[in-house]
Design an enzyme around this catalytic site. Structure first.
Site, PDB file in Angstrom:
ATOM      1  N   TYR A 147      -7.692  12.102  13.982  1.00 14.47           N
ATOM      2  CA  TYR A 147      -7.231  12.312  12.601  1.00 14.47           C
ATOM      3  C   TYR A 147      -8.428  12.473  11.668  1.00 14.47           C
ATOM      4  CZ  TYR A 147      -5.981  11.017   7.864  1.00 14.47           C
ATOM      5  OH  TYR A 147      -5.887  10.999   6.501  1.00 14.47           O
ATOM      6  N   SER A 205     -10.478  12.737   2.845  1.00  8.03           N
ATOM      7  CA  SER A 205     -10.299  11.285   2.894  1.00  8.03           C
ATOM      8  C   SER A 205     -11.647  10.572   2.947  1.00  8.03           C
ATOM      9  CB  SER A 205      -9.494  10.962   4.153  1.00  8.03           C
ATOM     10  OG  SER A 205      -9.549   9.593   4.452  1.00  8.03           O
ATOM     11  N   LYS A 214     -10.108  15.830   9.354  1.00  3.18           N
ATOM     12  CA  LYS A 214     -10.496  15.866   7.934  1.00  3.18           C
ATOM     13  C   LYS A 214     -11.907  16.448   7.804  1.00  3.18           C
ATOM     14  CE  LYS A 214      -6.812  14.201   5.932  1.00  3.18           C
ATOM     15  NZ  LYS A 214      -5.930  15.172   5.260  1.00  3.18           N
TER      16      LYS A 214
HETATM   17  C1  WQD Z   1      -6.053  -1.415   4.417  1.00  2.00           C
HETATM   18  C2  WQD Z   1      -6.543  -2.809   4.728  1.00  2.00           C
HETATM   19  C3  WQD Z   1      -6.405  -3.412   7.061  1.00  2.00           C
HETATM   20  C4  WQD Z   1      -2.052  -3.388   7.391  1.00  2.00           C
HETATM   21  C5  WQD Z   1      -5.979   4.274   6.376  1.00  2.00           C
HETATM   22  C6  WQD Z   1      -6.577   5.398   7.158  1.00  2.00           C
HETATM   23  C7  WQD Z   1      -7.319   6.330   6.257  1.00  2.00           C
HETATM   24  C8  WQD Z   1      -6.467   6.804   5.104  1.00  2.00           C
HETATM   25  C9  WQD Z   1      -5.639   5.731   4.482  1.00  2.00           C
HETATM   26  C10 WQD Z   1      -4.496   8.151   5.600  1.00  2.00           C
HETATM   27  C11 WQD Z   1      -7.382  -2.887   6.008  1.00  2.00           C
HETATM   28  C12 WQD Z   1      -5.492  -4.285   6.230  1.00  2.00           C
HETATM   29  C13 WQD Z   1      -3.333  -3.300   6.910  1.00  2.00           C
HETATM   30  C14 WQD Z   1      -1.546  -4.674   7.751  1.00  2.00           C
HETATM   31  C15 WQD Z   1      -3.659  -5.652   7.102  1.00  2.00           C
HETATM   32  N1  WQD Z   1      -5.779   7.994   5.397  1.00  2.00           N
HETATM   33  N2  WQD Z   1      -4.123  -4.404   6.776  1.00  2.00           N
HETATM   34  N3  WQD Z   1      -2.363  -5.750   7.586  1.00  2.00           N
HETATM   35  O1  WQD Z   1      -7.146   1.519   7.176  1.00  2.00           O
HETATM   36  O2  WQD Z   1      -8.167   1.512   4.864  1.00  2.00           O
HETATM   37  O3  WQD Z   1      -7.019   3.537   5.702  1.00  2.00           O
HETATM   38  O4  WQD Z   1      -5.086   4.830   5.435  1.00  2.00           O
HETATM   39  O5  WQD Z   1      -3.785   9.018   5.567  1.00  2.00           O
HETATM   40  O6  WQD Z   1      -7.810   7.369   6.981  1.00  2.00           O
HETATM   41  O7  WQD Z   1      -7.466   4.867   8.121  1.00  2.00           O
HETATM   42  O8  WQD Z   1      -5.666   1.586   5.092  1.00  2.00           O
HETATM   43  O9  WQD Z   1      -3.608   0.463   4.368  1.00  2.00           O
HETATM   44  O10 WQD Z   1      -4.026   0.759   6.843  1.00  2.00           O
HETATM   45  O11 WQD Z   1      -5.423  -0.864   5.545  1.00  2.00           O
HETATM   46  O12 WQD Z   1      -4.342  -6.653   6.991  1.00  2.00           O
HETATM   47  O13 WQD Z   1      -0.398  -4.820   8.219  1.00  2.00           O
HETATM   48  O14 WQD Z   1      -5.404  -3.647   4.979  1.00  2.00           O
HETATM   49  O15 WQD Z   1      -7.010  -4.154   8.073  1.00  2.00           O
HETATM   50  O16 WQD Z   1      -8.387  -3.815   5.789  1.00  2.00           O
HETATM   51  P1  WQD Z   1      -7.087   1.956   5.779  1.00  2.00           P
HETATM   52  P2  WQD Z   1      -4.586   0.511   5.482  1.00  2.00           P
END
Ligand code: WQD
Length: 339
Positions: A150, A125, A154
């Site tokens: 987590y 990741s 990785k």
């Molecule tokens: C994306 C953006 C949030 C939800 C995560 C894991 C990573 C990977 C993928 C998983 C961010 C914003 C989100 C919401 C929002 N591995 N957001 N409102 O955090 O980049 O990555 O998932 O298996 O390890 O950390 O992805 O989709 O959670 O967030 O504003 O309700 O959307 O702040 O900027 P992230 P995400």
């Protein structure tokens, strides 16, 4: 002779899409899953897309005897390992659950690799890069100390694979570092099935649009980015799945330049949360209920990939536009809702 690829976690979101692409590229695929975090929907969808019932072994990769039986029963040429827990927040609350499961299951696979000389593809990741100092990130960008158990699993699994490749004859490895996988298969027969309230942005958007959630909270609009919201590299799930076919072919066809290789799997295109929301509204012709909320703990400001290495070495490139991907995500949500 057709080669056989084992897909651990093959009933999950990424695993099911990878299974379809591998089978369509002419590989035999064996799916192994313990259904701890998914039901049969995606497995059934995979079989429907392919028009055949793929071998499914219901098992836990933490069970060393079961893993041994699996590798004795099938002649596996390459193994792609997805079977793992993936919720960042839960890993902070219960680190032993994550260390126990995610590390042990991979060690059991590596034990088989040592014994049998396997090709192993590990699903890593972009989280290993933490908050990058320079953007976009290349595979040479430094890994940062993990901010969650987590993320730590990785990094540790990447290192396990690197060390086993260096030590044991016949073991080869590729780690693919995914950016943010989103979307669904164009057939709308497989897709993401989050349990409970989604943590990730796109399932939260589609569930809000369908009326399952009242309002999307956009976490932070005061980041030092062009529109104040975080930037990510959202990669279409089918594009991402195709990268695995290229990586497996590279391993099995003897094309690797080093016995352990790492590739970024992303588009190279930064998209902000606000841009993603706007694109979703536009392509699907609807209005999303959203509000700005405080920043979410642990979020990085911006990260996107330099995918040049994967483009040149794997001969792979992300092709779908963010609009097409968001249309597929919406079609999948509607299908789930029976609409
Ligand atoms: C994306 C953006 C949030 C939800 C995560 C894991 C990573 C990977 C993928 C998983 C961010 C914003 C989100 C919401 C929002 N591995 N957001 N409102 O955090 O980049 O990555 O998932 O298996 O390890 O950390 O992805 O989709 O959670 O967030 O504003 O309700 O959307 O702040 O900027 P992230 P995400």
């Amino acid at each position: 002779m057709k080669k056989t690829v084992l897909v651990s976690g093959g009933a999950g979101f990424i695993g099911s899409h990878v299974t379809v692409e591998l089978a369509q590229a002419g590989y035999n695929v064996v799916i192994a899953d313990n259904f701890s975090n998914c039901d049969r929907t995606n497995y059934n969808g995979v079989c429907e897309i392919l028009g055949e019932k793929l071998p499914l072994v219901e098992m836990d990769f933490c069970d060393a005897a079961a893993v041994e039986r699996l590798f004795s029963e099938y002649k596996i040429d390459a193994c792609i390992h997805f079977a793992a827990y993936k919720a960042v927040g839960e890993s902070v609350a219960d680190p032993l659950k994550y260390y126990g499961n995610n590390l042990k299951s991979f060690l059991n696979i590596l034990e088989q690799a040592r014994k049998r000389g396997l090709n192993v593809l590990f699903s890593s990741s972009a989280t290993v890069y933490g908050e990058p100092e320079k953007l976009p990130v290349t595979e040479q960008s430094p890994r940062q100390e993990a901010t969650s158990p987590y993320g730590n699993t990785k990094q540790m699994c990447e290192d396990f694979l690197r060390d086993c490749v260096a030590a044991y004859d016949g073991v080869k490895g590729i780690a693919l570092r995914y950016f943010n996988p989103i979307g669904a298969h164009p057939s709308a027969l497989i897709g993401e099935l989050p349990r409970g309230v989604p943590n990730n942005l796109v399932p939260f958007i589609t569930q809000t649009a369908i009326g399952k959630r009242e309002c999307l909270s956009i976490f932070g609009n005061d980041y030092p980015t062009p529109d104040g919201t975080c930037q990510r590299d959202y990669i279409d799930i089918v594009d991402l799945a195709k990268a695995h076919v290229c990586a497996v072919a590279r391993m099995l066809d003897g094309k690797m330049k080093k016995p352990y290789e790492i590739f970024n799997i992303g588009t190279g295109r930064p998209v902000s949360v606000m841009e993603l929301v706007t694109a979703f509204e536009k392509v699907n012709n609807l209005k999303l209920n959203y509000k700005f909320a405080p920043r979410r703990a642990g979020d990085v400001t911006a990260i996107w990939a330099d995918p040049t290495l994967a483009n040149e070495e794997l001969g792979w490139k992300a092709e779908r536009s963010v609009e097409d991907t968001l249309a597929a995500a919406w079609a999948w949500e509607k299908k789930l809702a029976g609409k």
